[in-house]
Enzyme design. Structure first.
Site, PDB file in Angstrom:
ATOM      1  N   THR A   1       1.930   6.948   0.388  1.00 40.95           N
ATOM      2  CA  THR A   1       0.920   5.920   0.104  1.00 40.95           C
ATOM      3  C   THR A   1       0.770   5.656  -1.393  1.00 40.95           C
ATOM      4  O   THR A   1       1.115   6.517  -2.215  1.00 40.95           O
ATOM      5  CB  THR A   1      -0.452   6.389   0.647  1.00 40.95           C
ATOM      6  OG1 THR A   1      -1.374   5.299   0.630  1.00 40.95           O
ATOM      7  CG2 THR A   1      -1.052   7.524  -0.167  1.00 40.95           C
TER       8      THR A   1
ATOM      9  N   SER B   1       0.814  -1.222   0.000  1.00 41.73           N
ATOM     10  CA  SER B   1       0.000   0.000   0.000  1.00 41.73           C
ATOM     11  C   SER B   1       0.842   1.265   0.000  1.00 41.73           C
ATOM     12  O   SER B   1       0.314   2.358   0.105  1.00 41.73           O
ATOM     13  CB  SER B   1      -0.909  -0.014   1.229  1.00 41.73           C
ATOM     14  OG  SER B   1      -0.146  -0.292   2.378  1.00 41.73           O
TER      15      SER B   1
ATOM     16  N   GLY C   1      -9.485   8.273   2.432  1.00 39.76           N
ATOM     17  CA  GLY C   1      -9.052   9.666   2.379  1.00 39.76           C
ATOM     18  C   GLY C   1     -10.190  10.659   2.206  1.00 39.76           C
ATOM     19  O   GLY C   1     -10.134  11.778   2.728  1.00 39.76           O
TER      20      GLY C   1
ATOM     21  N   ARG D   1      -7.524  10.065  -9.086  1.00 40.57           N
ATOM     22  CA  ARG D   1      -8.022  10.301  -7.721  1.00 40.57           C
ATOM     23  C   ARG D   1      -6.860  10.571  -6.761  1.00 40.57           C
ATOM     24  O   ARG D   1      -5.847   9.881  -6.777  1.00 40.57           O
ATOM     25  CB  ARG D   1      -8.810   9.079  -7.266  1.00 40.57           C
ATOM     26  CG  ARG D   1      -9.359   9.171  -5.827  1.00 40.57           C
ATOM     27  CD  ARG D   1      -8.430   8.550  -4.823  1.00 40.57           C
ATOM     28  NE  ARG D   1      -9.009   8.487  -3.496  1.00 40.57           N
ATOM     29  CZ  ARG D   1      -8.305   8.175  -2.404  1.00 40.57           C
ATOM     30  NH1 ARG D   1      -7.031   7.924  -2.483  1.00 40.57           N
ATOM     31  NH2 ARG D   1      -8.886   8.130  -1.238  1.00 40.57           N
ATOM     32  N   VAL D   2      -7.015  11.587  -5.946  1.00 45.70           N
ATOM     33  CA  VAL D   2      -6.038  11.885  -4.901  1.00 45.70           C
ATOM     34  C   VAL D   2      -6.772  11.877  -3.571  1.00 45.70           C
ATOM     35  O   VAL D   2      -7.850  12.466  -3.451  1.00 45.70           O
ATOM     36  CB  VAL D   2      -5.374  13.262  -5.143  1.00 45.70           C
ATOM     37  CG1 VAL D   2      -4.482  13.649  -3.973  1.00 45.70           C
ATOM     38  CG2 VAL D   2      -4.558  13.235  -6.435  1.00 45.70           C
ATOM     39  N   GLY D   3      -6.184  11.229  -2.580  1.00 43.71           N
ATOM     40  CA  GLY D   3      -6.806  11.169  -1.253  1.00 43.71           C
ATOM     41  C   GLY D   3      -6.235  12.220  -0.324  1.00 43.71           C
ATOM     42  O   GLY D   3      -5.723  13.259  -0.746  1.00 43.71           O
ATOM     43  N   ASP D   4      -6.327  11.944   0.956  1.00 43.94           N
ATOM     44  CA  ASP D   4      -5.858  12.896   1.980  1.00 43.94           C
ATOM     45  C   ASP D   4      -4.336  12.936   2.084  1.00 43.94           C
ATOM     46  O   ASP D   4      -3.767  13.948   2.512  1.00 43.94           O
ATOM     47  CB  ASP D   4      -6.405  12.473   3.345  1.00 43.94           C
ATOM     48  CG  ASP D   4      -5.916  11.077   3.727  1.00 43.94           C
ATOM     49  OD1 ASP D   4      -6.123  10.137   2.926  1.00 43.94           O
ATOM     50  OD2 ASP D   4      -5.292  10.925   4.793  1.00 43.94           O
TER      51      ASP D   4
ATOM     52  N   THR E   1      -4.842   7.881   8.189  1.00 42.44           N
ATOM     53  CA  THR E   1      -4.841   6.766   7.253  1.00 42.44           C
ATOM     54  C   THR E   1      -6.271   6.250   7.153  1.00 42.44           C
ATOM     55  O   THR E   1      -7.076   6.479   8.047  1.00 42.44           O
ATOM     56  CB  THR E   1      -3.886   5.642   7.683  1.00 42.44           C
ATOM     57  OG1 THR E   1      -3.966   4.563   6.741  1.00 42.44           O
ATOM     58  CG2 THR E   1      -4.192   5.098   9.063  1.00 42.44           C
ATOM     59  N   GLY E   2      -6.555   5.570   6.059  1.00 44.32           N
ATOM     60  CA  GLY E   2      -7.915   5.084   5.860  1.00 44.32           C
ATOM     61  C   GLY E   2      -8.535   5.782   4.660  1.00 44.32           C
ATOM     62  O   GLY E   2      -7.811   6.301   3.801  1.00 44.32           O
TER      63      GLY E   2
ATOM     64  N   THR F   1      -1.808   3.563   4.612  1.00 38.33           N
ATOM     65  CA  THR F   1      -0.763   4.547   4.363  1.00 38.33           C
ATOM     66  C   THR F   1       0.240   4.491   5.502  1.00 38.33           C
ATOM     67  O   THR F   1      -0.155   4.249   6.633  1.00 38.33           O
ATOM     68  CB  THR F   1      -1.418   5.949   4.368  1.00 38.33           C
ATOM     69  OG1 THR F   1      -2.292   6.011   3.256  1.00 38.33           O
ATOM     70  CG2 THR F   1      -0.406   7.060   4.322  1.00 38.33           C
TER      71      THR F   1
HETATM   72  N1  ASP Z   1      -5.576   7.587   3.100  1.00 36.15           N
HETATM   73  C1  ASP Z   1      -5.176   6.915   1.896  1.00 36.15           C
HETATM   74  C2  ASP Z   1      -5.968   7.428   0.724  1.00 36.15           C
HETATM   75  O1  ASP Z   1      -7.137   7.691   0.864  1.00 36.15           O
HETATM   76  C3  ASP Z   1      -5.307   5.436   1.939  1.00 36.15           C
HETATM   77  C4  ASP Z   1      -4.940   4.766   3.233  1.00 36.15           C
HETATM   78  O2  ASP Z   1      -4.476   5.351   4.166  1.00 36.15           O
HETATM   79  O3  ASP Z   1      -5.121   3.588   3.341  1.00 36.15           O
HETATM   80  O4  ASP Z   1      -5.419   7.517  -0.344  1.00 36.15           O
END
Ligand code: ASP
Length: 301
Positions: A177, A49, A213, A187-190, A210-211, A159
């Site tokens: 990540t 990941s 985003g 796509r871009v997350g947090d 994490t998780g 992440t």
């Molecule tokens: N936070 C990350 C994202 O949304 C993914 C993750 O932390 O598992 O890209």
């Protein structure tokens, strides 16, 4: 002189804090230690990941995101949607140090990486490709460009966020990540977003997420936690507050809270960690050679 501390997300955070703690005890800065710790995870082919061997997006491309932040100065740098560059956290640091900007994306970030001497690499491994095939949403159908719905069980995500306190009492943090597996291209997350996946300020504290985003961005997770610490909350209380906010926004939308977790650290070396229900969030902490993997506190909706 402060007692150095390193904290990092998930069980593989143990690799990160082990590397970071060793450097911190030798007098490295918080940012140097956090970056070295994060890079050790980027290099680990067993971690699917982050960095090398990260799980691809919906069309089979590994696209990485990262950011770094220095709590002394609020200097920060980030990259998003970067392909074929393994050490994106180090690249984010170059953005911070060598450009007047904070965030570079996609082809521009890759071009900058090449100018900075980063090698181009294939980040897919036979194992990560196999895992990606197996976990494909709608497997057996032909519409493989369909993204997985956020927080579906097959959206593998994890992440590495590393927060460090150095001997000088400075805070530094890094987040890196491959993002949600099977995400839509682009796509871009947090994770590369300052204030969302990471925020670090010596005058208040450091936090990272994490998780899923999308849920972290919705509440500006890391900044929320740092500002709660500034207002007098402990790192643990501040992380719990952020998870309660995620729960509350999910309730307002009539959905179940997505899997999200936060970690935090202050300049007294106190740590905190909390997660939404069903997240089974583990994190690693290192203090003076003593390394532990702990369970984050679940906050029910
Ligand atoms: N936070 C990350 C994202 O949304 C993914 C993750 O932390 O598992 O890209």
């Amino acid at each position: 002189m402060a007692e150095p501390v390193a904290i990092a997300t998930w069980v593989f955070g143990k690799t990160a804090v082990t590397v970071a703690d060793d450097l911190l005890r030798k007098g490295a800065s918080a940012l140097d230690a956090a970056l070295a710790g994060a890079q050790a995870v980027e290099d680990d082919p067993e971690v699917n990941s982050v960095g090398y061997a990260g799980l691809p997006n919906s069309i089979g491309t590994v696209s990485l995101d990262a950011c770094v932040m220095d709590g002394r100065t609020l200097n920060c740098g980030a990259v998003a949607g970067v392909e074929n560059i393994r050490h994106v956290a180090a690249l984010a640091r170059r953005v911070m140090e060598k450009t007047p900007h904070i965030l570079l994306v996609g082809e521009g970030a890759k071009l900058f990486a090449l100018q900075q001497g980063f090698p181009l690499e294939n980040l897919l491994t036979p194992k990560s490709l196999e895992q990606w095939e197996k976990s494909k949403p709608g497997r057996g159908r032909r519409d493989s460009v369909q993204p997985a719905p956020p927080d579906d069980d097959y959206t593998s995500h994890d992440t590495v966020t590393v927060l460090c306190l150095d001997k000088e009492g400075n805070l530094g943090g890094v987040c890196t990540t491959s993002g949600l597996a099977h995400k839509l291209p682009g796509r871009v997350g947090d994770s590369p977003l300052i204030g969302h996946g990471l925020y670090v300020d010596n005058t208040a504290g450091a936090a990272g997420g994490t998780g899923v985003g999308e849920e972290i961005i919705r509440i500006a997770g890391s900044l929320t936690i740092v500002e709660a610490m500034r207002a007098g909350r402990s790192p643990q209380e501040a992380c719990e507050l952020a998870v309660r906010k995620v729960n509350a926004t999910a309730a307002r939308r009539g959905v179940h809270p997505a899997r999200v977790a936060f970690i935090a650290l202050n300049t007294q070396g106190q740590t905190g960690a909390a997660c939404t229900a069903r997240t089974d969030f583990k994190f690693a902490v290192a203090r003076n050679g003593h390394i532990e993997v702990l369970q984050g506190k679940e906050i029910a909706p």
